[in-house]
Scaffold this motif. Structure first.
Motif, short mmCIF file in Angstrom:
data_model
loop_
_atom_site.label_atom_id
_atom_site.label_comp_id
_atom_site.label_asym_id
_atom_site.label_seq_id
_atom_site.Cartn_x
_atom_site.Cartn_y
_atom_site.Cartn_z
N ALA A 127 4.60 5.62 -2.96
CA ALA A 127 3.44 6.35 -2.44
C ALA A 127 2.85 7.20 -3.57
O ALA A 127 3.55 7.53 -4.53
CB ALA A 127 3.87 7.24 -1.28
N ALA A 180 1.17 3.20 3.32
CA ALA A 180 1.79 2.57 4.49
C ALA A 180 2.92 3.45 5.02
O ALA A 180 3.46 4.29 4.30
CB ALA A 180 2.32 1.19 4.11
N TRP A 192 6.57 4.77 5.92
CA TRP A 192 7.75 4.68 5.05
C TRP A 192 8.61 3.47 5.37
O TRP A 192 9.21 2.88 4.49
CB TRP A 192 8.58 5.97 5.16
CG TRP A 192 9.17 6.17 6.52
CD1 TRP A 192 8.61 6.86 7.55
CD2 TRP A 192 10.41 5.66 7.00
NE1 TRP A 192 9.41 6.83 8.66
CE2 TRP A 192 10.54 6.09 8.34
CE3 TRP A 192 11.41 4.89 6.45
CZ2 TRP A 192 11.63 5.77 9.13
CZ3 TRP A 192 12.51 4.57 7.24
CH2 TRP A 192 12.60 5.01 8.57
N LYS A 205 0.84 -1.19 0.00
CA LYS A 205 0.00 0.00 0.00
C LYS A 205 0.88 1.24 0.00
O LYS A 205 1.78 1.37 0.82
CB LYS A 205 -0.91 0.03 1.24
CG LYS A 205 -1.84 -1.17 1.37
CD LYS A 205 -2.81 -1.27 0.25
CE LYS A 205 -3.88 -0.23 0.37
NZ LYS A 205 -4.84 -0.25 -0.72
N GLY A 206 0.63 2.15 -0.91
CA GLY A 206 1.40 3.38 -0.98
C GLY A 206 1.24 4.26 0.24
O GLY A 206 2.09 5.09 0.55
N ARG A 245 6.79 0.36 3.72
CA ARG A 245 6.30 0.45 2.35
C ARG A 245 7.35 -0.04 1.36
O ARG A 245 8.51 0.28 1.45
CB ARG A 245 5.94 1.90 2.06
CG ARG A 245 5.27 2.10 0.74
CD ARG A 245 4.83 3.53 0.52
NE ARG A 245 5.97 4.43 0.52
CZ ARG A 245 6.09 5.49 1.29
NH1 ARG A 245 5.15 5.80 2.14
NH2 ARG A 245 7.15 6.25 1.23
#
Length: 141
Positions: free
Chosen positions: A41, A32, A34, A29-30, A37
Motif C-alpha cells: 500500500a 485494495a 488488506w 492495487k495498493g 492485496r
C-alpha cells in the motif's frame, strides 16, 4: 426458442464474466483491502508486500503457464511439433517479433492500470487497440 435454462445462463454468464473481468487486477492495487492485496500500500514499509513489477510478472507468467497447461493436452505434442517443422524461418521470426511486441504491450497496459486505474487505463488501452487494429491493416496492406 431458447429454454429457460439457456436464457438464465445467457443472462448470468455475462454478468459473472463482467464481475471477474473488473476484479482481476484487485490484488495489484495498493488501495485494495488488506486480505486481497499483494502489492504494498502507499506509504507501507518495504518487506510488507510485493513491488508492482513483481506482481505483474507473476500475473503474466502464471497466465501463460496456466493457458499452456490447458491448451497443450488438447492439441497434443504431434500437432505442435508439426506446426514448428512446417513454419518457415520468416513465419517463425514474425511470430517471435509479434510476441515481443505483445510483451511490451502487456507491460504498457499494466503501467497504465497502475497509473490511472483499472477503468480509465483499460478504456484508454482498448481504444488504442481498436484504432491501431483499424489503421495498421490499411497502412500495411
Amino acid at each position: 426458442m431458447a429454454s429457460a435454462g439457456e436464457l438464465a445462463a445467457g443472462i448470468c454468464l455475462p454478468i459473472l464474466g463482467g464481475m471477474m473481468n473488473s476484479s482481476w487486477n484487485m490484488p495489484g492495487k495498493g488501495e485494495a483491502p488488506w486480505w486481497m492485496r499483494v502489492v504494498r500500500a502507499p506509504g507501507e514499509a518495504k518487506g510488507k508486500g510485493w513491488e508492482w513489477e513483481n506482481f505483474w510478472f507473476a500475473n503474466q507468467f502464471l497466465s501463460i503457464v496456466i493457458t499452456l497447461v490447458y491448451i497443450l493436452p488438447l492439441l497434443g505434442p504431434d500437432t505442435i511439433d508439426l506446426a514448428h517443422r512446417n513454419a518457415g524461418l520468416a513465419k517463425t521470426l514474425t511470430v517471435m517479433g509479434v510476441s515481443v511486441a505483445w510483451g511490451f504491450g502487456s507491460i504498457g497496459f499494466g503501467l497504465s492500470v497502475k497509473l490511472v486505474g483499472v477503468g480509465l487505463g483499460t478504456a484508454m488501452c482498448m481504444s488504442v487497440i481498436v484504432i491501431m487494429g483499424v489503421v495498421w491493416p490499411v497502412v500495411l496492406w
